[in-house]
Design an enzyme around this catalytic site. Structure first.
Site, short mmCIF file in Angstrom:
data_model
loop_
_atom_site.label_atom_id
_atom_site.label_comp_id
_atom_site.label_asym_id
_atom_site.label_seq_id
_atom_site.Cartn_x
_atom_site.Cartn_y
_atom_site.Cartn_z
N GLU A 101 -32.51 -36.60 13.03
CA GLU A 101 -32.77 -35.26 13.57
C GLU A 101 -32.90 -35.26 15.09
OE1 GLU A 101 -34.88 -37.09 11.90
OE2 GLU A 101 -36.96 -36.83 12.54
N GLY B 101 -42.48 -20.19 26.37
CA GLY B 101 -41.11 -20.71 26.23
C GLY B 101 -40.56 -21.29 27.52
N HIS C 148 -34.43 -41.71 12.72
CA HIS C 148 -34.66 -40.25 12.69
C HIS C 148 -33.40 -39.53 13.19
CE1 HIS C 148 -39.03 -40.15 11.88
NE2 HIS C 148 -38.97 -41.37 12.36
N LEU D 131 -37.45 -42.56 3.45
CA LEU D 131 -36.67 -43.68 2.89
C LEU D 131 -37.61 -44.66 2.21
CD1 LEU D 131 -33.87 -45.90 4.27
CD2 LEU D 131 -36.08 -46.95 3.88
N GLY E 234 -40.22 -24.45 28.23
CA GLY E 234 -39.30 -25.52 27.87
C GLY E 234 -37.92 -24.98 27.53
N CYS F 28 -37.11 -42.01 7.40
CA CYS F 28 -38.11 -43.01 7.77
C CYS F 28 -39.11 -43.21 6.63
CB CYS F 28 -38.79 -42.61 9.08
SG CYS F 28 -39.66 -43.98 9.84
N GLU G 169 -40.20 -29.24 35.15
CA GLU G 169 -41.07 -28.30 34.45
C GLU G 169 -42.51 -28.74 34.58
OE1 GLU G 169 -40.39 -27.79 30.19
OE2 GLU G 169 -42.29 -26.72 29.99
N LYS H 127 -46.12 -3.75 31.60
CA LYS H 127 -47.14 -3.92 32.63
C LYS H 127 -46.86 -5.14 33.52
CE LYS H 127 -49.98 -0.52 31.95
NZ LYS H 127 -50.02 0.47 33.05
N THR I 243 -48.24 -10.56 35.96
CA THR I 243 -47.26 -11.32 36.74
C THR I 243 -47.65 -11.34 38.21
OG1 THR I 243 -45.53 -10.67 35.22
CG2 THR I 243 -44.81 -11.51 37.35
N SER J 125 -49.87 -19.78 28.10
CA SER J 125 -49.00 -20.90 27.75
C SER J 125 -48.20 -20.47 26.52
CB SER J 125 -49.82 -22.15 27.47
OG SER J 125 -50.70 -21.90 26.41
N1 GLN Z 1 -45.42 -44.80 8.50
C1 GLN Z 1 -44.15 -45.39 8.39
C2 GLN Z 1 -43.98 -46.60 9.29
O1 GLN Z 1 -44.73 -46.79 10.20
C3 GLN Z 1 -43.06 -44.37 8.66
C4 GLN Z 1 -43.05 -43.88 10.05
C5 GLN Z 1 -42.18 -42.65 10.23
O2 GLN Z 1 -41.89 -41.97 9.25
N2 GLN Z 1 -41.83 -42.33 11.44
O3 GLN Z 1 -43.08 -47.37 9.10
#
Ligand code: GLN
Length: 533
Positions: free
Chosen positions: A507, A19, A505, A382, A21, A379, A143, A190, A194, A16
């Protein structure tokens, strides 16, 4: 039966973590945007979803627009293919059995013995077909997690075998990802592992059309011939899954070896991959200008996968800003002095849960605020930035989130009212995409370039409305609020190069071609700091 959709099944062998994914995402990249490509990930475990699993064990929990908590491979899928996925695209055996049990209790199988074949396998196949229909997909990539031979994957493999008859041979193909070792001392590629894993696959009724051999070097013609003979494919259908220093190179590596041509031949489709812009950004990932030192401060820092999307989002922004990022991980549990923070160009305090490491993060945030170090709080980041501001600017001694100290005198971050009664842990947070209205002329408004934005969320706590007024009066800018004005979605302060927090989030929606605005802002500020120093 939806005959018109094409299906590509990905299996893995030998090891596993080879790669798979990334291979799925890369094939998706090659075939899109001409075709509407939809990935499905099938996991064998009995959790309904990964939301309740430890990120150190399972990697980051990825969150989709619809609130689904899914496998981190969805991060690769969305980032490469540029698609928005639905939670139904992540199948787990937990989910499958849960649904079978509901159907059985409802009487859907009245009078029958409910069996793995046909009932469970039919249920799995129907999920695939329904998804193809719902998303109007031209091509569905399936997948199957783990490796062939693992007991928990057998039902998925059986479903994918049976599909050939359902959808027709010309509408389905199988790609098997395997490992080609070069043992030290032997110094030769080798092929036996496979051959053996393809054998296992064949025992389950599937013959691969393409074999991807993961290897530290390009596969030689002679090993390709050998693998082709033993595994019944043509030599050009043996493709090297080369070890590379960036996963973003894999679509290019595949395409250089004619991946799209082989797929097109088998499925009778036609595509000319457009990878120019991608290629130029991939080059910039490594040849960019200044190197910026950016730290991610958290408690799961011993496994990079826990913060996979945060790391990727930094790379995306750096490539688009012609610079490089050197990412370090700072464990905040026992952090005492700030020397390691002082020389950084930027700091991220990412999402997190529980009290361990929280005081350290608050100290880091204070240091960034007071020393003009670009900072992005995500999150939990903040929420802790609000606690820090309340303590050190407003003067609320020991202000805190009730997640950390339920008895704090100044509960500036508290549980969302709708979360108080929630008892079940799985899938019950405030999850998925929520809109926010940005304050015109705030820093983040300029970064997003629009007043109405949406980010994905995963939390139970929020800035306590009882403290909104006093925090703002003391200079904390609520630069984005939920449309009803109830929830603080974004914060920033003035007189600082970049001090920003986001309850969502960002990201999770970043990609190489479209970096997340808040990461772009952070890396830009970090670059400016570096240039000045
Ligand atoms: N623990 C925090 C909450 O539940 C922040 C969660 C997070 O960072 N995703 O609000």
């Amino acid at each position: 039966m939806p005959k018109e959709t094409k299906y590509i099944i990905f299996t893995g062998g030998v090891l596993s973590g080879l790669g798979k994914g990334i291979a799925v995402a890369s094939v998706g990249k090659i075939l899109s945007p001409k075709y509407k490509v939809m990935p499905i990930k099938c996991d064998g475990y009995l959790n309904v979803d990964p939301g309740t699993m430890n990120p150190v064990e399972h990697g980051e929990v990825f969150v989709l627009d619809d609130g689904g908590e899914v496998d981190m491979d969805f991060g690769h899928y969305e980032r490469f293919i540029g698609t928005t996925c639905y939670s139904e695209q992540n199948l787990t055996m937990g989910k499958v059995f849960h649904e079978i049990r509901i159907k059985e209790r409802r009487g859907d199988y009245l009078g029958k013995t409910v069996e793995y074949i046909p009932h469970v396998v039919d249920h799995i196949k129907n999920k695939y077909y329904e998804l193809a229909k719902k998303t109007n997909a031209d091509i569905v990539l399936i997948e199957i997690g783990g490796t062939v031979g693992q007991i928990e994957n057998n039902l998925y493999i059986e479903a994918c075998r049976q599909m050939k008859k359902d959808v027709g041979e010309e509408n389905i193909m199988y790609i098997h990802l395997s490992y080609v070792p070069i043992p030290s001392g032997v110094n030769e590629q080798k092929s036996k592992p496979t051959q053996q894993s393809v054998d296992l696959l064949r025992q389950r009724g599937i013959a691969p059309d393409i074999i991807i051999g993961r290897c530290s070097e390009m596969l030689t013609d002679s090993i390709k011939e050998k693998m082709a003979t033993f595994c019944d494919v043509t030599p050009d259908a043996v493709i090297t899954g080369l070890d590379v220093n960036s996963v973003y190179k894999i679509p290019l590596v595949f395409e250089q070896q004619g991946m799209s041509k082989i797929i097109c031949q088998k499925l009778d489709i036609c595509v000319k991959p457009k990878l120019d812009k991608w290629e130029s950004l991939v080059k910039k990932l490594y040849n960019g200008g200044k190197t910026l030192n950016i730290a991610i401060c958290g408690k799961y820092t011993n496994l990079e996968d826990s913060y996979a999307s945060v790391v990727e989002a930094l790379y995306h922004s750096a490539a688009n800003l012609d610079c490089k990022v050197n990412i370090s991980f700072v464990e905040t549990t026992n952090i005492s002095n700030m020397d390691q923070i002082a020389n950084l160009d930027g700091v991220i305090v990412p999402g997190g849960f529980g009290s361990r490491g929280a005081e350290g993060k608050i100290k880091v945030i204070q240091y960034c605020r007071e020393h003009n170090i670009p900072f992005l709080g995500i999150c939990y980041g903040l929420q802790l930035a609000v606690a820090e501001f309340a303590r050190n600017i407003v003067g609320f001694k020991d202000a805190n989130s009730t997640e950390i100290n339920p008895n704090t005198k100044f509960a500036v971050v508290d549980i969302l009212p709708e979360q108080i009664q929630v008892e079940n842990k799985g899938g019950t947070m405030r999850l998925g995409a929520y809109p926010a209205i940005l304050k015109k002329n705030s820093k983040i408004y300029h970064l997003y370039g629009s007043e109405k934005v949406s980010e994905r969320h995963r939390h139970r706590y929020e800035v306590n409305p009882d403290y909104h007024a006093v925090l703002q009066k003391n200079g904390l800018i609520f630069s984005g609020m939920s449309p009803d004005g109830r929830l603080v979605e974004f914060i920033e302060i003035s007189n600082h190069p970049y001090f920003v927090g986001c309850q969502g989030h960002p990201e999770l929606k970043s990609s190489l071609l479209k970096p997340a605005p808040l990461f772009f802002g952070l890396v830009k500020a970090a670059k400016e700091r570096r240039v000045k120093s």
